[in-house]
Design a protein around this motif. Structure first.
Motif, PDB file in Angstrom:
ATOM      1  N   ASP A  94       0.829  -1.203   0.000  1.00  0.00           N
ATOM      2  CA  ASP A  94       0.000   0.000   0.000  1.00  0.00           C
ATOM      3  C   ASP A  94       0.867   1.258   0.000  1.00  0.00           C
ATOM      4  N   ASP A  95       1.979   1.215   0.707  1.00  0.00           N
ATOM      5  CA  ASP A  95       2.864   2.380   0.753  1.00  0.00           C
ATOM      6  C   ASP A  95       3.483   2.654  -0.607  1.00  0.00           C
ATOM      7  N   LEU A  96       3.899   1.591  -1.281  1.00  0.00           N
ATOM      8  CA  LEU A  96       4.487   1.750  -2.614  1.00  0.00           C
ATOM      9  C   LEU A  96       3.443   2.227  -3.617  1.00  0.00           C
ATOM     10  N   GLN A  97       2.221   1.715  -3.506  1.00  0.00           N
ATOM     11  CA  GLN A  97       1.154   2.164  -4.407  1.00  0.00           C
ATOM     12  C   GLN A  97       0.860   3.653  -4.204  1.00  0.00           C
ATOM     13  N   ALA A  98       0.856   4.078  -2.929  1.00  0.00           N
ATOM     14  CA  ALA A  98       0.594   5.488  -2.650  1.00  0.00           C
ATOM     15  C   ALA A  98       1.700   6.369  -3.210  1.00  0.00           C
ATOM     16  N   LYS A  99       2.948   5.948  -3.036  1.00  0.00           N
ATOM     17  CA  LYS A  99       4.072   6.732  -3.559  1.00  0.00           C
ATOM     18  C   LYS A  99       4.025   6.813  -5.074  1.00  0.00           C
ATOM     19  N   LEU A 100       3.676   5.694  -5.717  1.00  0.00           N
ATOM     20  CA  LEU A 100       3.612   5.675  -7.179  1.00  0.00           C
ATOM     21  C   LEU A 100       2.478   6.569  -7.686  1.00  0.00           C
ATOM     22  N   ALA A 123       1.244   9.208  -6.124  1.00  0.00           N
ATOM     23  CA  ALA A 123       1.543  10.607  -5.836  1.00  0.00           C
ATOM     24  C   ALA A 123       2.716  11.146  -6.643  1.00  0.00           C
ATOM     25  N   MET A 124       3.377  10.302  -7.392  1.00  0.00           N
ATOM     26  CA  MET A 124       4.539  10.746  -8.166  1.00  0.00           C
ATOM     27  C   MET A 124       4.085  11.686  -9.283  1.00  0.00           C
ATOM     28  N   PRO A 125       4.719  12.845  -9.411  1.00  0.00           N
ATOM     29  CA  PRO A 125       4.333  13.795 -10.475  1.00  0.00           C
ATOM     30  C   PRO A 125       4.611  13.235 -11.866  1.00  0.00           C
ATOM     31  N   ALA A 126       3.902  13.784 -12.843  1.00  0.00           N
ATOM     32  CA  ALA A 126       4.025  13.278 -14.206  1.00  0.00           C
ATOM     33  C   ALA A 126       5.418  13.511 -14.783  1.00  0.00           C
ATOM     34  N   ASP A 127       6.070  14.580 -14.334  1.00  0.00           N
ATOM     35  CA  ASP A 127       7.394  14.886 -14.869  1.00  0.00           C
ATOM     36  C   ASP A 127       8.528  14.252 -14.061  1.00  0.00           C
ATOM     37  N   ALA A 128       8.208  13.278 -13.232  1.00  0.00           N
ATOM     38  CA  ALA A 128       9.241  12.611 -12.423  1.00  0.00           C
ATOM     39  C   ALA A 128      10.175  11.817 -13.327  1.00  0.00           C
ATOM     40  N   PRO A 129      11.434  11.653 -12.932  1.00  0.00           N
ATOM     41  CA  PRO A 129      12.388  10.877 -13.752  1.00  0.00           C
ATOM     42  C   PRO A 129      11.871   9.464 -14.028  1.00  0.00           C
ATOM     43  N   ALA A 130      12.107   9.016 -15.254  1.00  0.00           N
ATOM     44  CA  ALA A 130      11.620   7.693 -15.661  1.00  0.00           C
ATOM     45  C   ALA A 130      12.257   6.581 -14.820  1.00  0.00           C
ATOM     46  N   GLU A 154      13.238   6.684 -11.707  1.00  0.00           N
ATOM     47  CA  GLU A 154      12.624   6.637 -10.379  1.00  0.00           C
ATOM     48  C   GLU A 154      11.280   5.927 -10.433  1.00  0.00           C
ATOM     49  N   ARG A 155      10.509   6.210 -11.496  1.00  0.00           N
ATOM     50  CA  ARG A 155       9.218   5.533 -11.641  1.00  0.00           C
ATOM     51  C   ARG A 155       9.415   4.026 -11.855  1.00  0.00           C
ATOM     52  N   GLN A 156      10.392   3.669 -12.659  1.00  0.00           N
ATOM     53  CA  GLN A 156      10.665   2.255 -12.909  1.00  0.00           C
ATOM     54  C   GLN A 156      11.081   1.528 -11.625  1.00  0.00           C
ATOM     55  N   ASP A 157      11.883   2.202 -10.804  1.00  0.00           N
ATOM     56  CA  ASP A 157      12.313   1.579  -9.542  1.00  0.00           C
ATOM     57  C   ASP A 157      11.125   1.329  -8.628  1.00  0.00           C
ATOM     58  N   LEU A 158      10.213   2.308  -8.548  1.00  0.00           N
ATOM     59  CA  LEU A 158       9.029   2.131  -7.708  1.00  0.00           C
ATOM     60  C   LEU A 158       8.139   1.017  -8.231  1.00  0.00           C
ATOM     61  N   LEU A 168       7.166  -2.368  -6.283  1.00  0.00           N
ATOM     62  CA  LEU A 168       5.765  -2.726  -6.085  1.00  0.00           C
ATOM     63  C   LEU A 168       5.483  -4.133  -6.601  1.00  0.00           C
ATOM     64  N   SER A 169       6.095  -4.491  -7.733  1.00  0.00           N
ATOM     65  CA  SER A 169       5.910  -5.839  -8.278  1.00  0.00           C
ATOM     66  C   SER A 169       6.461  -6.902  -7.327  1.00  0.00           C
ATOM     67  N   ILE A 170       7.632  -6.621  -6.742  1.00  0.00           N
ATOM     68  CA  ILE A 170       8.222  -7.567  -5.784  1.00  0.00           C
ATOM     69  C   ILE A 170       7.342  -7.698  -4.543  1.00  0.00           C
TER      70      ILE A 170
END
Length: 362
Positions: free
Chosen positions: A163-169, A171-178, A180-184, A188-190
């Motif tokens: 749930d914490d990872l889903q919330a962070k993902l 809330a991540m802004p659209a212009d966030a580094p790719a 960083e999004r991939q790491d999250l 989340l998949s793990i």
């Protein structure tokens, strides 16, 4: 009954057992001698004419106490076996075990507490102290309940992490580094995979059809009975294992004697009796050592010091007792000490545990 009350009862039981096998030898104490003349004449118990501080007919003390303090003295003396022989025996047992064992074998019996009396007292006292300091088997041991509780905790942690990872993902802004999004997304998949694995474990339960066998005796009825009892009530079985441990601790003596005999098989001077005295005094010292170390642990002595004591003191004591009892050279005592501490002790303890498991089947 509380652990402390039960421990006191166990210590008293051990003292009474030791008194049963070690009656007073008849030597007079200073108090006896001082009062011997007070009852010159006939013994108050059997009527025999008195000669000295004790009746030579029935053994009763010539001086009969009639005070409240005497009752306390008799209780302490009778239960804890604190008489002159004990205080003569204990220092020798601790620091000159070989001399004590050899002197007892050679015939100096009235001076010292007999090996069996010392063994019974020390064993019962050891388990009593263990109960006082909390070194006992758990009474609420339930592997199934503990496993279920552990699975629930793991599941709660996994859900919270997901749930914490889903919330962070989210809330991540659209212009966030790719990256960083991939790491999250990867984290989340793990987390979701971990949660799925825990759900599978949660649905898996051990039952009576679990393929588990125990060949303690080779007798199917006994072995299967042991398995059923351990599955049904493991807490009770652990308690029985501990209770049988001190009730049948005397089995360590006959189990050990043949192995000690093998170390001296070519020396006709030493008989089974010598080995029995050696083993019994040695076991008594080890019990007293564990008592001392458990108390030191409670008062705050570091674990490192306690482990060092366990590693060094028993080996040194066995060496000194071997050398003094059997009048060995340094080399003869060293290799026998190595054989005892590295192999024989282990084999005897395994055999003893096997017998305790067997006794637990009944």
């Amino acid at each position: 009954m509380s652990d402390i009350t039960e421990a006191l009862g166990t210590a008293a039981e051990g003292g009474l057992f030791s008194r049963a096998v070690e009656p007073k030898a008849g030597e007079a104490t200073g108090d006896d001698a001082a009062h011997a003349g007070a009852h010159a004449g006939a013994c108050l118990n059997c009527g025999t004419q008195l000669v000295g501080s004790h009746c030579h007919g029935c053994g009763q003390n010539a001086h009969v106490h009639r005070s409240i303090s005497a009752i306390g003295h008799d209780l302490l003396h009778g239960v804890l076996h604190l008489d002159g022989k004990f205080w003569r025996t204990l220092p020798l047992l601790a620091f000159r075990p070989g001399q004590l064992t050899r002197r007892y074998i050679d015939g100096e019996r009235a001076k010292f507490v007999s090996p069996m009396a010392m063994f019974l007292f020390s064993i019962f006292l050891m388990f009593a102290i263990f109960q006082m300091v909390g070194l006992t088997t758990p009474t609420d041991f339930d592997p199934a309940a503990r496993t279920e509780k552990t699975v629930e905790q793991l599941k709660e942690n996994a859900v919270a992490q997901r749930d914490d990872l889903q919330a962070k993902l989210k809330a991540m802004p659209a212009d966030a580094p790719a990256q960083e999004r991939q790491d999250l997304e990867k984290a989340l998949s793990i987390a979701e995979d971990n949660l799925a694995g825990i759900d599978k474990v949660d649905r898996f339960r051990l039952n009576d059809n679990t393929r588990f066998t125990l060949n303690a005796t080779g007798i199917k009825a006994i072995d299967e009975g042991l398995i059923k009892k351990w599955r049904t009530n493991p807490g009770l079985m652990l308690y029985k294992l501990q209770a049988n441990g001190y009730k049948f601790s005397w089995l360590l003596i006959p189990l050990s004697i043949p192995f000690v005999w093998l170390l001296f098989a070519w020396k006709r001077r030493f008989k089974a009796y010598d080995h029995a005295i050696f083993v019994t005094y040695s076991l008594s010292f080890m019990s007293l050592l564990f008592i001392a170390l458990s108390v030191l642990g409670v008062v705050g002595v570091g674990l490192g010091w306690l482990l060092a004591a366990i590693a060094i003191i028993p080996t040194l004591h066995i060496y000194k007792q071997l050398r003094g009892t059997y009048e060995l050279s340094r080399f003869g005592a060293l290799w026998r000490t190595f054989a005892l501490t590295s192999l024989i002790v282990f084999v005897v303890l395994v055999m003893f545990l096997w017998l305790l498991l067997l006794l637990g089947a009944f």
